[in-house]
Enzyme design. Structure first.
Site, PDB file in Angstrom:
ATOM      1  N   CYS A   2       1.107   2.127  16.075  1.00  0.00           N
ATOM      2  CA  CYS A   2       2.539   1.932  16.158  1.00  0.00           C
ATOM      3  C   CYS A   2       2.742   0.776  17.129  1.00  0.00           C
ATOM      4  CB  CYS A   2       3.194   3.180  16.715  1.00  0.00           C
ATOM      5  SG  CYS A   2       2.766   4.641  15.755  1.00  0.00           S
ATOM      6  N   ARG A  27       2.552  -3.442  12.826  1.00  0.00           N
ATOM      7  CA  ARG A  27       1.755  -2.295  13.271  1.00  0.00           C
ATOM      8  C   ARG A  27       2.173  -0.990  12.614  1.00  0.00           C
ATOM      9  NH1 ARG A  27      -0.735  -3.971  18.207  1.00  0.00           N
ATOM     10  NH2 ARG A  27      -1.249  -1.831  18.737  1.00  0.00           N
ATOM     11  N   TRP A  74       3.808   4.057  12.573  1.00  0.00           N
ATOM     12  CA  TRP A  74       2.910   4.356  11.455  1.00  0.00           C
ATOM     13  C   TRP A  74       2.551   5.820  11.641  1.00  0.00           C
ATOM     14  CZ3 TRP A  74      -2.243   5.958  10.829  1.00  0.00           C
ATOM     15  CH2 TRP A  74      -2.725   5.852   9.520  1.00  0.00           C
ATOM     16  N   ASN A  98       1.910   5.031  21.187  1.00  0.00           N
ATOM     17  CA  ASN A  98       0.997   4.543  20.145  1.00  0.00           C
ATOM     18  C   ASN A  98      -0.332   5.238  20.385  1.00  0.00           C
ATOM     19  OD1 ASN A  98      -0.541   2.999  18.335  1.00  0.00           O
ATOM     20  ND2 ASN A  98      -0.956   1.441  19.892  1.00  0.00           N
ATOM     21  N   GLY A  99      -0.859   5.923  19.358  1.00  0.00           N
ATOM     22  CA  GLY A  99      -2.143   6.600  19.522  1.00  0.00           C
ATOM     23  C   GLY A  99      -2.048   8.045  19.051  1.00  0.00           C
ATOM     24  N   GLU A 479     -14.347  -6.418  -1.885  1.00  0.00           N
ATOM     25  CA  GLU A 479     -13.133  -6.985  -1.296  1.00  0.00           C
ATOM     26  C   GLU A 479     -12.040  -7.114  -2.366  1.00  0.00           C
ATOM     27  OE1 GLU A 479     -11.633  -7.470   1.287  1.00  0.00           O
ATOM     28  OE2 GLU A 479     -10.331  -9.209   1.101  1.00  0.00           O
ATOM     29  N   LYS A 483      -8.443  -5.279  -2.179  1.00  0.00           N
ATOM     30  CA  LYS A 483      -7.173  -6.028  -2.261  1.00  0.00           C
ATOM     31  C   LYS A 483      -6.280  -5.434  -3.332  1.00  0.00           C
ATOM     32  CE  LYS A 483      -7.075  -7.799   0.634  1.00  0.00           C
ATOM     33  NZ  LYS A 483      -7.969  -8.143   1.692  1.00  0.00           N
ATOM     34  N   GLU A 486      -4.916  -1.859  -2.368  1.00  0.00           N
ATOM     35  CA  GLU A 486      -3.966  -1.718  -1.260  1.00  0.00           C
ATOM     36  C   GLU A 486      -2.589  -2.292  -1.571  1.00  0.00           C
ATOM     37  OE1 GLU A 486      -5.747  -5.181   1.732  1.00  0.00           O
ATOM     38  OE2 GLU A 486      -4.838  -3.409   2.604  1.00  0.00           O
ATOM     39  N   HIS A 502     -26.527   3.399 -13.110  1.00  0.00           N
ATOM     40  CA  HIS A 502     -26.880   4.646 -12.420  1.00  0.00           C
ATOM     41  C   HIS A 502     -25.688   5.601 -12.314  1.00  0.00           C
ATOM     42  CE1 HIS A 502     -30.840   3.136 -11.535  1.00  0.00           C
ATOM     43  NE2 HIS A 502     -30.300   2.022 -11.084  1.00  0.00           N
ATOM     44  N   LYS A 601      -0.800  -3.155   9.571  1.00  0.00           N
ATOM     45  CA  LYS A 601      -1.677  -4.318   9.735  1.00  0.00           C
ATOM     46  C   LYS A 601      -2.780  -4.045  10.753  1.00  0.00           C
ATOM     47  CE  LYS A 601      -2.718  -8.678   9.105  1.00  0.00           C
ATOM     48  NZ  LYS A 601      -3.528  -8.888   7.879  1.00  0.00           N
TER      49      LYS A 601
HETATM   50  O1  M6R Z   1      -7.641  -6.322  12.350  1.00  0.00           O
HETATM   51  P1  M6R Z   1      -8.942  -5.975  11.680  1.00  0.00           P
HETATM   52  O2  M6R Z   1      -9.568  -7.152  11.001  1.00  0.00           O
HETATM   53  O3  M6R Z   1      -9.899  -5.273  12.582  1.00  0.00           O
HETATM   54  O4  M6R Z   1      -8.543  -4.954  10.533  1.00  0.00           O
HETATM   55  C1  M6R Z   1      -9.526  -4.327   9.769  1.00  0.00           C
HETATM   56  C2  M6R Z   1      -8.938  -3.676   8.556  1.00  0.00           C
HETATM   57  O5  M6R Z   1      -7.983  -2.713   8.923  1.00  0.00           O
HETATM   58  C3  M6R Z   1      -8.278  -4.693   7.619  1.00  0.00           C
HETATM   59  O6  M6R Z   1      -9.170  -5.684   7.223  1.00  0.00           O
HETATM   60  C4  M6R Z   1      -7.718  -3.992   6.364  1.00  0.00           C
HETATM   61  O7  M6R Z   1      -8.764  -3.478   5.599  1.00  0.00           O
HETATM   62  C5  M6R Z   1      -6.860  -4.955   5.554  1.00  0.00           C
HETATM   63  N1  M6R Z   1      -5.573  -4.366   5.288  1.00  0.00           N
HETATM   64  C6  M6R Z   1      -7.461  -5.332   4.244  1.00  0.00           C
HETATM   65  O8  M6R Z   1      -6.676  -6.232   3.540  1.00  0.00           O
END
Ligand code: M6R
Length: 606
Positions: A2, A27, A74, A98-99, A479, A483, A486, A502, A601
């Site tokens: 957060c 955040r 969040w 936050n936490g 990756e 993408k 998400e 497999h 983020k």
């Molecule tokens: O800030 P960071 O690079 O440590 O974040 C790691 C992941 O949370 C981040 O890459 C997340 O997987 C992204 N939303 C992917 O697009």
């Protein structure tokens, strides 16, 4: 994950709290709220959903007061409703957090037993009642908070204000980042420097376990043992400028298009262009003495690390172990002497990555971090920082940070290889030349963006999508799948192409699109064989490759042509089509591309 903010101001603070929260919305965006001390009384406004809902609420029901705290959430404990939105408060105390308070259940039971009534499902509200409980025993706010902190287990960054105390804000940090901002007769508190940039660049970061009593004229900081401590005042370089989308519909789109420029900046930071060799800044590391590399990160940053494993093992002939940080932090992996541990993180605040860094440091590893935010906790706790120069990344889906991480890791690979004499001068020159061509190749690919709209239309009809890749392309497949899921919410998985037979091949039918990431490298023919297996079962394939469609030798639903380049740099090039595929599919689906559901983020909880 957060965002929290606090202000002891000289004018009404509500608008400034919202302005700071706007910069922290990355955040979390499940709900937002602020509380102020208004004529000695605590008052608050909260709203479910994005910050604009809170701003609208405040324009209907303004809030006065010269001091206050704010929060963008969040959700961890309790649904993202207004009742669970922060700040949490009673008539005496208001808290933003936050936490995660791990022992909140037992504290809550104890407080209910003592007569406290809870209004939310959150762990945070426990802190409100705990502090109140100690104040009810006659303690002043500072002593009451100190006593409460001693009872809390877990991770937290806290901002706390009190009724009848217009000139007091208490901050506490354990595991989650928190900065105090010094203004002119005003004081601030924020989860990061970006939030406070419009108000001040003079910051003091609280250390692990610290708490602080802040007034407009004095800040007293105490460590975990209760001793008064001094923490340095630093100047932040975060920009106060509002970050905007320019002519782009989404931040993600803007960030995809910024890649030629920011990759170029990042490469320039590590390459002596005149002499075609890597020119690392003085890191204080003896690269020749390293026996083993450990890589750890989360999400997209982890996939960047996985690409680097292939590079470092092949070119620097060093064994590399890699794991997602959320697993590695608890694995108790034995780590060798002379080990280099590299942590990759855009935000530099990811809780799991930070915890793994601390584990590796305790195991005697030299710590290097590849971070986009140089003032972040991960950067501050590293022996050496390899910054990415991607600029602020706002879209939750990481794009330009990923390719800049690859650029920095490519240069680290070459530096290790040179230090260990495992690469010839000619080969280094050749790879450097190929790296410097990457921005141009990406710019070329971005010009064919309209092609992606048709492909995205096909993908948007799918329930599931498989991504395949072999060797260094396997991380790109994962990756691509990350993408897509998400931001479009379509289920997708990345598989090593050779693993298909497999198990996952059972999923293939004519409704399952299969995206194959296969540049024409040494493993291309092997991947073609796997594609034949998919074709034989009616799978609909989208090939991303510098090879022509004919070279695939099997029917394709679509083909995405990439430029031809040295195999070393192909991961940087292949990253762009997988980003564009996900982006255009999400646009077709009408999802919230920059702030997809359930995500944030920066993930500062474990
Ligand atoms: O800030 P960071 O690079 O440590 O974040 C790691 C992941 O949370 C981040 O890459 C997340 O997987 C992204 N939303 C992917 O697009």
């Amino acid at each position: 994950m957060c965002g929290i903010v606090g202000i002891l101001g000289s004018k009404p603070v509500a608008n400034d709290l919202v302005e700071a929260l706007r910069r922290l919305e990355y955040r979390g965006y499940d709900s937002a709220g602020i509380a102020t001390v208004q004529a000695g009384q605590l008052a608050r406004r909260r709203a479910e959903g994005k910050l604009t809902n809170l701003a609208n609420r405040l324009s209907d029901e303004p809030l006065g007061g010269l001091s206050g705290i704010g929060h963008t959430r969040w959700a961890t404990h309790g649904k993202p409703t207004e009742d669970n939105a922060h700040p949490h408060m009673n008539d005496h105390v208001s808290v933003v957090h936050n936490g995660i308070i791990e022992n909140f259940g037992e504290l809550r039971d104890e407080l209910i037993e003592a007569g406290h009534t809870f209004q939310s499902e959150t762990d945070t509200e426990t802190i409100v009642h705990l502090v109140t409980h100690y104040m009810n025993t006659g303690l002043q706010p500072e002593e009451a908070v100190k006593a409460a902190l001693g009872r809390l287990k877990g991770a937290f960054a806290l901002g706390i204000i009190f009724a009848n105390h217009d000139d007091l804000m208490i901050a506490a940090r354990q595991g989650s980042p928190l900065a105090i901002g010094h203004g002119d007769g005003e004081m601030y508190l924020g989860s990061d420097a970006i939030a406070l940039a419009p108000f001040t660049t003079a910051l003091t970061y609280l250390g692990e376990g610290d708490w602080a009593a802040i007034t407009r004229n004095e800040t007293r900081i105490y460590n975990r043992e209760g001793e008064r401590v001094e923490r340095p005042k630093v100047t932040s370089v975060a920009s106060a400028l509002t970050i905007d989308k320019g002519n782009h519909r989404h931040f993600m789109h803007k960030e995809i298009h910024e890649q030629p420029e920011v990759i170029s900046h990042t490469l320039t930071n590590y390459i002596d262009m005149a002499n075609h060799q890597v020119d690392f800044p003085e890191l204080g590391l003896d690269l020749a003495a390293i026996d083993r590399v450990t890589l750890s990160a989360c999400g997209t940053a982890y996939y960047a690390g996985l690409v680097a494993k292939y590079w470092i093992e092949r070119y620097a002939r060093l064994p590399v172990q890699i794991d997602v940080a959320s697993e590695m932090r608890y694995r108790e992996a034995p780590l060798p002497a002379n080990g280099l541990a590299v942590f990759i993180s855009q935000s530099g605040e990811t809780a799991d990555t930070l915890a793994t860094l601390r584990y590796c440091r305790d195991q005697g590893q030299t710590i290097a971090s590849i971070v986009n935010v140089r003032t972040s906790t991960i950067a501050r706790e590293s022996d050496a920082i390899l910054p990415t120069l991607a600029g602020p990344e706002i879209g939750v889906a990481s794009t330009k940070a990923f390719t800049c991480q690859l650029a920095a890791l490519a240069c680290l690979t070459l530096a290790l290889a040179r230090a260990r004499n495992t690469i010839s001068k000619e080969e280094e020159r050749e790879i450097i030349a190929a790296l410097t061509e990457v921005p141009r190749h990406i710019a070329t690919m971005l010009r064919s963006e309209p092609h992606y709209t048709d492909i995205a239309y096909e993908l948007s009809k799918a329930k599931d999508v498989l991504y395949l890749g072999r060797g260094i392309n396997f991380p790109l497949a994962m990756e691509g799948a990350l993408k897509l899921k998400e931001i479009s919410y379509i289920h997708a998985e990345g598989y090593a192409a050779g693993e298909l037979k497999h198990g996952p091949i059972a999923l293939i039918d004519e409704k399952m699109p299969v995206v194959v990431v296969a540049p024409k490298d040494a493993l291309f023919e092997k991947t073609i064989s796997n594609m034949q297996e998919v074709a034989a079962r009616g799978g609909q394939m989208i090939l991303i490759s510098d090879a022509s469609p004919d070279e695939a030798g099997c029917p394709l639903m679509q083909h995405i042509q990439t430029p031809q380049a040295h195999p070393f740099v192909m991961p940087l090039i292949q990253a762009v089509p997988v980003q564009l595929l996900a982006y255009h599919t999400a646009v077709q689906m009408g999802t919230d591309v920059d702030q997809p559901r359930n995500l944030a983020k920066s993930v500062t909880v474990e």
